[in-house]
Design a protein around this motif. Structure first.
Motif, PDB file in Angstrom:
ATOM      1  N   SER A 274      -2.922 -25.062 -25.306  1.00  0.00           N
ATOM      2  CA  SER A 274      -2.198 -26.326 -25.371  1.00  0.00           C
ATOM      3  C   SER A 274      -3.133 -27.466 -25.762  1.00  0.00           C
ATOM      4  O   SER A 274      -4.333 -27.428 -25.506  1.00  0.00           O
ATOM      5  CB  SER A 274      -1.570 -26.663 -24.014  1.00  0.00           C
ATOM      6  OG  SER A 274      -0.635 -25.689 -23.620  1.00  0.00           O
TER       7      SER A 274
ATOM      8  N   ARG B 138      -2.737 -32.016 -26.204  1.00  0.00           N
ATOM      9  CA  ARG B 138      -1.879 -33.211 -26.139  1.00  0.00           C
ATOM     10  C   ARG B 138      -2.461 -34.266 -27.070  1.00  0.00           C
ATOM     11  O   ARG B 138      -3.593 -34.726 -26.876  1.00  0.00           O
ATOM     12  CB  ARG B 138      -1.809 -33.757 -24.720  1.00  0.00           C
ATOM     13  CG  ARG B 138      -0.811 -34.900 -24.558  1.00  0.00           C
ATOM     14  CD  ARG B 138      -0.849 -35.441 -23.168  1.00  0.00           C
ATOM     15  NE  ARG B 138       0.262 -36.353 -22.886  1.00  0.00           N
ATOM     16  CZ  ARG B 138       0.119 -37.532 -22.302  1.00  0.00           C
ATOM     17  NH1 ARG B 138      -1.087 -37.933 -21.934  1.00  0.00           N
ATOM     18  NH2 ARG B 138       1.166 -38.297 -22.080  1.00  0.00           N
TER      19      ARG B 138
ATOM     20  N   TYR C  12      12.978 -32.433 -33.615  1.00  0.00           N
ATOM     21  CA  TYR C  12      11.893 -31.458 -33.693  1.00  0.00           C
ATOM     22  C   TYR C  12      12.120 -30.565 -34.905  1.00  0.00           C
ATOM     23  O   TYR C  12      13.256 -30.137 -35.168  1.00  0.00           O
ATOM     24  CB  TYR C  12      11.837 -30.576 -32.453  1.00  0.00           C
ATOM     25  CG  TYR C  12      11.433 -31.296 -31.190  1.00  0.00           C
ATOM     26  CD1 TYR C  12      12.382 -31.659 -30.241  1.00  0.00           C
ATOM     27  CD2 TYR C  12      10.092 -31.623 -30.951  1.00  0.00           C
ATOM     28  CE1 TYR C  12      12.012 -32.327 -29.088  1.00  0.00           C
ATOM     29  CE2 TYR C  12       9.723 -32.291 -29.793  1.00  0.00           C
ATOM     30  CZ  TYR C  12      10.691 -32.646 -28.871  1.00  0.00           C
ATOM     31  OH  TYR C  12      10.331 -33.310 -27.729  1.00  0.00           O
TER      32      TYR C  12
ATOM     33  N   VAL D 203       8.690 -25.844 -34.238  1.00  0.00           N
ATOM     34  CA  VAL D 203       8.012 -26.260 -33.007  1.00  0.00           C
ATOM     35  C   VAL D 203       8.968 -26.410 -31.824  1.00  0.00           C
ATOM     36  O   VAL D 203       8.523 -26.684 -30.706  1.00  0.00           O
ATOM     37  CB  VAL D 203       7.233 -27.576 -33.211  1.00  0.00           C
ATOM     38  CG1 VAL D 203       6.284 -27.461 -34.392  1.00  0.00           C
ATOM     39  CG2 VAL D 203       8.167 -28.764 -33.361  1.00  0.00           C
TER      40      VAL D 203
ATOM     41  N   ARG E  11       8.330 -25.516 -28.009  1.00  0.00           N
ATOM     42  CA  ARG E  11       6.885 -25.458 -27.759  1.00  0.00           C
ATOM     43  C   ARG E  11       6.251 -26.848 -27.690  1.00  0.00           C
ATOM     44  O   ARG E  11       5.308 -27.058 -26.934  1.00  0.00           O
ATOM     45  CB  ARG E  11       6.191 -24.651 -28.855  1.00  0.00           C
ATOM     46  CG  ARG E  11       6.674 -23.229 -28.985  1.00  0.00           C
ATOM     47  CD  ARG E  11       5.820 -22.430 -29.962  1.00  0.00           C
ATOM     48  NE  ARG E  11       5.871 -22.980 -31.318  1.00  0.00           N
ATOM     49  CZ  ARG E  11       4.800 -23.398 -32.000  1.00  0.00           C
ATOM     50  NH1 ARG E  11       3.599 -23.357 -31.443  1.00  0.00           N
ATOM     51  NH2 ARG E  11       4.934 -23.875 -33.234  1.00  0.00           N
ATOM     52  N   PHE E  12       6.760 -27.764 -28.477  1.00  0.00           N
ATOM     53  CA  PHE E  12       6.208 -29.120 -28.538  1.00  0.00           C
ATOM     54  C   PHE E  12       7.169 -30.097 -27.873  1.00  0.00           C
ATOM     55  O   PHE E  12       8.382 -29.888 -27.887  1.00  0.00           O
ATOM     56  CB  PHE E  12       6.000 -29.561 -29.986  1.00  0.00           C
ATOM     57  CG  PHE E  12       4.895 -28.855 -30.729  1.00  0.00           C
ATOM     58  CD1 PHE E  12       4.283 -27.727 -30.217  1.00  0.00           C
ATOM     59  CD2 PHE E  12       4.478 -29.327 -31.960  1.00  0.00           C
ATOM     60  CE1 PHE E  12       3.272 -27.070 -30.908  1.00  0.00           C
ATOM     61  CE2 PHE E  12       3.466 -28.695 -32.671  1.00  0.00           C
ATOM     62  CZ  PHE E  12       2.874 -27.557 -32.137  1.00  0.00           C
TER      63      PHE E  12
ATOM     64  N   LEU F 121       2.283 -36.207 -28.187  1.00  0.00           N
ATOM     65  CA  LEU F 121       2.814 -34.920 -28.600  1.00  0.00           C
ATOM     66  C   LEU F 121       2.149 -33.844 -27.763  1.00  0.00           C
ATOM     67  O   LEU F 121       0.957 -33.572 -27.936  1.00  0.00           O
ATOM     68  CB  LEU F 121       2.575 -34.667 -30.088  1.00  0.00           C
ATOM     69  CG  LEU F 121       3.241 -33.404 -30.636  1.00  0.00           C
ATOM     70  CD1 LEU F 121       4.765 -33.564 -30.632  1.00  0.00           C
ATOM     71  CD2 LEU F 121       2.752 -33.093 -32.047  1.00  0.00           C
ATOM     72  N   GLN F 122       2.908 -33.291 -26.840  1.00  0.00           N
ATOM     73  CA  GLN F 122       2.424 -32.177 -26.034  1.00  0.00           C
ATOM     74  C   GLN F 122       2.701 -30.898 -26.794  1.00  0.00           C
ATOM     75  O   GLN F 122       3.857 -30.599 -27.116  1.00  0.00           O
ATOM     76  CB  GLN F 122       3.123 -32.153 -24.673  1.00  0.00           C
ATOM     77  CG  GLN F 122       2.706 -30.994 -23.787  1.00  0.00           C
ATOM     78  CD  GLN F 122       1.262 -31.072 -23.351  1.00  0.00           C
ATOM     79  OE1 GLN F 122       0.767 -32.141 -22.989  1.00  0.00           O
ATOM     80  NE2 GLN F 122       0.553 -29.947 -23.405  1.00  0.00           N
ATOM     81  N   MET F 123       1.665 -30.152 -27.081  1.00  0.00           N
ATOM     82  CA  MET F 123       1.792 -28.932 -27.877  1.00  0.00           C
ATOM     83  C   MET F 123       1.387 -27.736 -27.022  1.00  0.00           C
ATOM     84  O   MET F 123       0.235 -27.642 -26.594  1.00  0.00           O
ATOM     85  CB  MET F 123       0.913 -29.019 -29.123  1.00  0.00           C
ATOM     86  CG  MET F 123       1.182 -30.260 -29.979  1.00  0.00           C
ATOM     87  SD  MET F 123       0.269 -30.254 -31.533  1.00  0.00           S
ATOM     88  CE  MET F 123      -1.402 -30.384 -30.910  1.00  0.00           C
TER      89      MET F 123
ATOM     90  N   LEU G  63       0.448 -22.741 -28.697  1.00  0.00           N
ATOM     91  CA  LEU G  63       0.011 -23.006 -30.067  1.00  0.00           C
ATOM     92  C   LEU G  63      -0.240 -21.717 -30.835  1.00  0.00           C
ATOM     93  O   LEU G  63      -0.690 -20.712 -30.268  1.00  0.00           O
ATOM     94  CB  LEU G  63      -1.239 -23.880 -30.064  1.00  0.00           C
ATOM     95  CG  LEU G  63      -0.966 -25.365 -29.783  1.00  0.00           C
ATOM     96  CD1 LEU G  63      -2.226 -26.074 -29.339  1.00  0.00           C
ATOM     97  CD2 LEU G  63      -0.392 -26.029 -31.025  1.00  0.00           C
TER      98      LEU G  63
ATOM     99  N   ASP H 139       0.022 -23.552 -36.613  1.00  0.00           N
ATOM    100  CA  ASP H 139       0.069 -24.967 -36.235  1.00  0.00           C
ATOM    101  C   ASP H 139      -1.180 -25.715 -36.689  1.00  0.00           C
ATOM    102  O   ASP H 139      -1.258 -26.943 -36.554  1.00  0.00           O
ATOM    103  CB  ASP H 139       0.226 -25.111 -34.717  1.00  0.00           C
ATOM    104  CG  ASP H 139       1.544 -24.565 -34.209  1.00  0.00           C
ATOM    105  OD1 ASP H 139       1.534 -23.893 -33.149  1.00  0.00           O
ATOM    106  OD2 ASP H 139       2.573 -24.809 -34.859  1.00  0.00           O
TER     107      ASP H 139
ATOM    108  N   TYR I 299      -2.838 -33.707 -38.038  1.00  0.00           N
ATOM    109  CA  TYR I 299      -1.647 -34.321 -37.466  1.00  0.00           C
ATOM    110  C   TYR I 299      -1.754 -35.841 -37.576  1.00  0.00           C
ATOM    111  O   TYR I 299      -2.782 -36.428 -37.235  1.00  0.00           O
ATOM    112  CB  TYR I 299      -1.479 -33.910 -36.012  1.00  0.00           C
ATOM    113  CG  TYR I 299      -0.956 -32.498 -35.862  1.00  0.00           C
ATOM    114  CD1 TYR I 299      -1.758 -31.402 -36.167  1.00  0.00           C
ATOM    115  CD2 TYR I 299       0.344 -32.250 -35.431  1.00  0.00           C
ATOM    116  CE1 TYR I 299      -1.277 -30.104 -36.058  1.00  0.00           C
ATOM    117  CE2 TYR I 299       0.836 -30.959 -35.313  1.00  0.00           C
ATOM    118  CZ  TYR I 299       0.018 -29.898 -35.638  1.00  0.00           C
ATOM    119  OH  TYR I 299       0.500 -28.608 -35.525  1.00  0.00           O
TER     120      TYR I 299
END
Length: 123
Positions: free
Chosen positions: A16, A18, A59, A63, A66-67, A80-82, A85, A89, A93
């Motif tokens: 993950s 952020r 979205y 994603v 997941r995001f 953006l919390q990802m 992954l 990806d 960004y």
């Protein structure tokens, strides 16, 4: 308006990150905020977008689940919390913002852009 993105890095698949984006300047003119990403040789694509009050969220299919995009208007920031992954990806960004309240998610409709932050997901 100036946008400063941060939080990118190198992470293993399944991990993950952020991302954060802080706005400064004439922040009262910021409405929709969004995250985009771009890889070499490809067009910039929309990842997620959120309206000023948070009532509208978009979205990309790739994603969803997941995001998560969020914003804190008191701090003039978008996040953006990802999670979960994947190597796909991997990209630079970018955060961006629109200067009016119309809801758009396409690249050309955004007025203000941050400098980009690299996200690399290793397999």
């Amino acid at each position: 308006v100036q946008l400063q993105a941060s939080g990118g890095g190198l992470v293993q698949a399944g991990g993950s990150l952020r991302l954060s984006c802080a706005a400064s300047g004439r922040t009262r003119s910021i409405y929709t905020m969004a995250w985009f990403r771009q890889t070499p040789g490809k067009e910039r694509e929309t990842v997620a977008a959120i309206s000023r009050a948070g009532g509208s969220v978009y979205y990309a299919d790739s994603v969803k689940g997941r995001f998560a995009i969020s914003r804190d208007n008191a701090k003039n920031a978008v996040y953006l919390q990802m999670n979960s992954l994947k190597p796909d990806d991997t990209a630079v960004y970018y955060c961006a913002a629109r200067g009016d309240s119309a809801w758009y998610i396409t690249v050309r409709e955004y007025d203000y852009w941050g400098q980009g932050t690299q996200v690399t997901v290793s397999s």
